[in-house]
Motif scaffolding. Structure first.
Motif: not given
Length: 144
Positions: A44-66
């Protein structure tokens, strides 16, 4: 039971899929496309690895550079210290980086692995006494 989905940004979906499958995870093709890869760790543990552009569609905050900032560190258990070392060997040979020395707290042994994007995974083993009764139980057991 509650499944856990951790959303993480990636600059390269193909590279991250190769990295995480080398570590033993599986790709769920039902939720993998040109924007995302579903990394299934089992249980029951998953990572959703999202392109940075797609990740940004889920938040209004800036996407951090890991690679430059830490926002989350995901810890995954292993069955033994040797299993921790084995998965780290695979991760390091698959493009990961170990950003700090192993931590041996007696009751717990852990090593950190940065994926090729800089996301931090901690692999750790905790002694059975500490799991069942807390870290003090390990200390009490070690003294006797």
């Amino acid at each position: 039971m509650t499944d856990i989905f951790v959303n993480l940004p990636t600059a390269d979906l193909d590279r991250c899929q190769a990295f995480y499958t080398a570590l033993g995870a599986k790709i769920n093709p039902l939720f993998t496309d040109e924007n995302a890869a579903c990394i299934d760790w089992g249980g029951g543990a998953y990572f959703m690895m999202l392109t940075r552009e797609f990740f940004a569609t889920f938040t209004d905050k800036p996407v951090a550079d890991p690679a430059a900032t830490a926002q989350v560190m995901v810890a995954l258990t292993r069955a033994s210290r040797e299993d921790v070392d084995a998965v780290m060997d695979i991760g390091l040979s698959s493009g990961g980086v170990e950003p700090r020395a192993p931590q041996d707290l007696g009751f717990m042994y852990s090593r950190d692995l940065e994926d090729p994007d800089g996301n931090v995974l901690s692999f750790f083993f905790m002694g059975p006494a500490a799991v069942e009764q807390g870290p003090a139980a390990y200390s009490d057991q070690a003294r006797s």
